[in-house]
Design an enzyme around this catalytic site. Structure first.
Site: not given
Length: 644
Positions: A158, A199, A235, A264, A266
């Site tokens: 990030e 990432n 996300h 990651e 979701d």
């Protein structure tokens, strides 16, 4: 040896997976990992140490359904080195030992991140911070270098703002962007065989942030920095729509020669669950898996947990949740079935009837780099239902997907003719015949080479221990592309903020420190003005009651922002409680917080310690965070942090 030891006969598969996953037949009712392995991919999950140790149902699903795992927190800096040179690996070893016992690969997460990094690191000088980073990487990565279970690492995490500029983190503010290359080189030295990844979130589609990532990866690899893969966190939320250019974006990164992976995943739902929301969520999961399956260099998909019982979403996004494949009682949801069926070739043996042919696409909104397409919808009578559409160019390469009868193309070249057609797809994976093609030509781009006028000298106000507000006389632009905004730089020429108005709020500054800054205007064609005159201001001491506070703006968007971490550092005397006060701009509202209890009086917010983080020894620190909603046209953020 790890991923570099793959036999030559499996090189095509090696580009898609961190270890060789031999394709074997899978029965239709097999576990997710069986179907993923049959496709040469991994299907992974993030694991938390407490339920892994204490809940049989959690442990059984984790070992039976997934062939890759990521430690949710146990490998982060806060967990592995909470104090300088005092390492603890109990949680990390627990994850690695579990994966080893169950024939799973481990992805290490994460080595260098602005969040969940102890305060002792954040306050170091540049020389000492770089040394601490290199030592941490050498120790953590080195511990597992000879372990064949740990195959890859998120080296940096990030590093970009939403507009594509570098995040104004303590790493960047102290070391500049050079820390990124240094971290990758340190990781390669610690484990020559591990796959090393960068990432980030909100980079699933082609946008300013993902393009900045693309440019950085391209630049680093051209400098022989060992960036082996790119992670797309993903996300997602059903209320914001699906990034239909995900596959196209994965492929453009893959074309740089790197592995790509969904790290990651979701898909959160706003409000309560309904059958319609479950169906939309399932479609999103299916689309992500299908995008990865369609890109050879995509190693696999990691879901950020698997049960709603332990999801991070409700605490971070108030009013949203139900983001994972299993509910609180470990029952499978429609999203599990969607992932299963996508991995199981997406086939439904009872449906062999393709959808009808869509209408010829019509192009509109054509620019130098994109266009919007729309077409008459298809119908499906085979029983599995219409799932969406694929858009192809004249050579037959898929360039976009959509769940509706329209799509937005981006990343196109200026002054170029494009011929495209559409095919409909159903839930069983059947594809319609090609639609009639349409040809359109992108515009020539901007011929504006005239820079905006120089902005006025910035004035500093609302100066605190960790921030300040800048304002200046606006520039004008006569080149034709229009004034787009401003960049703010420090005396070293590092960009530290951007703004679309003639003011900016600086955050994450150090207490009792002199800062010299200047401003440059930018236009729609990317031309930059000359430097404004500089202004120098000094932050306040930031210490009352023997503690200091530093706040970092993690991310922001039109309607809100997240401040995390807010780091509270104690003075020389031990304490049992702390309180932080700060000011919200008018119209801003706290919508969520974590690791602190917040109360609001007018525009003043007081954050007090939670029951578990009030006790701080001499020099010790803790962190908390919060989320704010604001008017969509407002770019200001909270300020004036003080500690008591």
């Amino acid at each position: 040896m790890k991923w570099r030891s793959v036999a030559a006969a499996a090189l095509a598969l090696a580009s898609a997976a961190a270890t060789v996953l031999v394709a074997t037949p899978a029965s239709a009712d097999a576990a997710l990992r069986v179907h993923a392995q049959a496709r040469g991919k991994f299907i992974g999950t993030a694991l938390a140490t407490s339920p892994l140790a204490n809940e049989t149902a959690y442990r059984n699903i984790a070992q039976s359904e997934f062939n890759q795992v990521t430690a949710e927190n146990a490998m982060k800096w806060s967990d592995t080195e909470p104090n300088d040179n005092q390492y603890t690996f109990s949680g990390a070893d627990q994850i690695v030992n579990f994966a080893t016992a169950n024939n799973q690969q481990v992805h290490g997460h994460t080595l260098v991140w602005h969040s969940q990094t102890p305060g002792w690191v954040q306050n170091l000088s540049a020389t000492n911070m770089r040394t601490a980073m290199n030592d941490h990487i050498a120790t953590v990565v080195g511990r597992y270098a000879s372990n064949p279970t740990v195959v890859s690492w998120d080296v940096v995490n990030e590093v970009f703002e939403e507009n594509g500029s570098f995040r104004s983190s303590f790493w960047y503010n102290t070391l500049g962007s050079s820390f990124i290359a240094d971290a990758f080189r340190a990781a390669r030295a610690a484990d020559p065989d591990a796959r090393l990844c960068i990432n980030d979130y909100n980079v699933e589609g082609i946008n300013a942030k993902s393009t900045a990532m693309y440019n950085l990866v391209s630049q680093l690899r051209s400098q022989n920095v060992p960036v082996d893969c790119v992670g797309f966190q993903s996300h997602l939320s059903t209320q914001y729509g699906f990034p239909n250019d995900l596959q196209q974006n994965l492929q453009r990164f893959a074309n740089l020669g790197v592995q790509v992976r969904i790290t990651e995943l979701d898909v959160r739902i706003q409000g309560s669950r309904t059958s319609a929301k479950d169906a939309t969520q399932a479609t999103y999961y299916r689309n992500v898996v299908n995008a990865c399956l369609a890109v050879t260099a995509c190693a696999g998909v990691t879901i950020w947990g698997f049960t709603d019982k332990y999801s991070w979403v409700p605490d971070t996004f108030p009013g949203e949740g139900f983001a994972l494949l299993y509910d609180n009682n470990y029952s499978q949801k429609p999203s599990y079935t969607a992932v299963h069926d996508a991995l199981d070739d997406g086939t439904n043996p009872t449906d062999t009837t393709p959808p009808t042919t869509p209408g010829a696409p019509t192009a509109s909104g054509i620019t130098s780099s994109g266009a919007s397409l729309s077409w008459t919808a298809s119908t499906d009578s085979g029983g599995s239902g219409l799932a969406g559409y694929n858009v192809y160019n004249s050579s037959g390469t898929q360039i976009a997907t959509s769940t509706t009868n329209s799509a937005t193309l981006s990343g196109l070249s200026a002054s170029t003719a494009y011929t495209v057609y559409v095919r409909a797809r159903d839930g069983a994976g059947n594809l319609s015949s090609n639609s009639t093609s349409t040809t359109f030509t992108t515009t020539g781009g901007s011929s504006d080479t005239t820079a905006p006028t120089t902005p006025g000298t910035p004035a500093a106000s609302s100066i605190t221990s960790s921030g300040a507000t800048l304002s200046w006389t606006a520039s004008t632009d006569s080149g034709g592309s229009g004034l787009a905004g401003y960049n703010v730089y420090n005396s070293g020429g590092t960009q530290i903020a951007t703004s679309t108005t003639n003011s900016a709020t600086l955050t994450g500054l150090s207490a009792s420190t002199a800062y010299t800054v200047y401003v440059r205007a930018r236009d729609g064609a990317g031309n930059l003005s000359s430097n404004s005159a500089s202004v120098t201001f000094t932050t306040t001491g930031g210490s009352t009651g023997g503690c200091t506070v530093a706040a970092t703006l993690q991310t922001q968007w039109g309607g809100g922002y997240v401040v995390q971490p807010v780091t509270v550092t104690n003075g020389s005397s031990a304490r049992t409680s702390w309180a932080i006060t700060f000011t919200l701009p008018s119209g801003h509202t706290i919508v969520g917080s974590w690791n602190a209890v917040l109360t609001v009086s007018g525009n003043t917010v007081t954050a007090r310690n939670a029951a578990y983080n009030g006790n701080l020894g001499s020099g010790a620190s803790t962190t908390f965070g919060f989320q704010v909603a604001r008017p969509s046209s407002d770019t200001s953020t909270a300020s004036g942090y003080t500690c008591a």
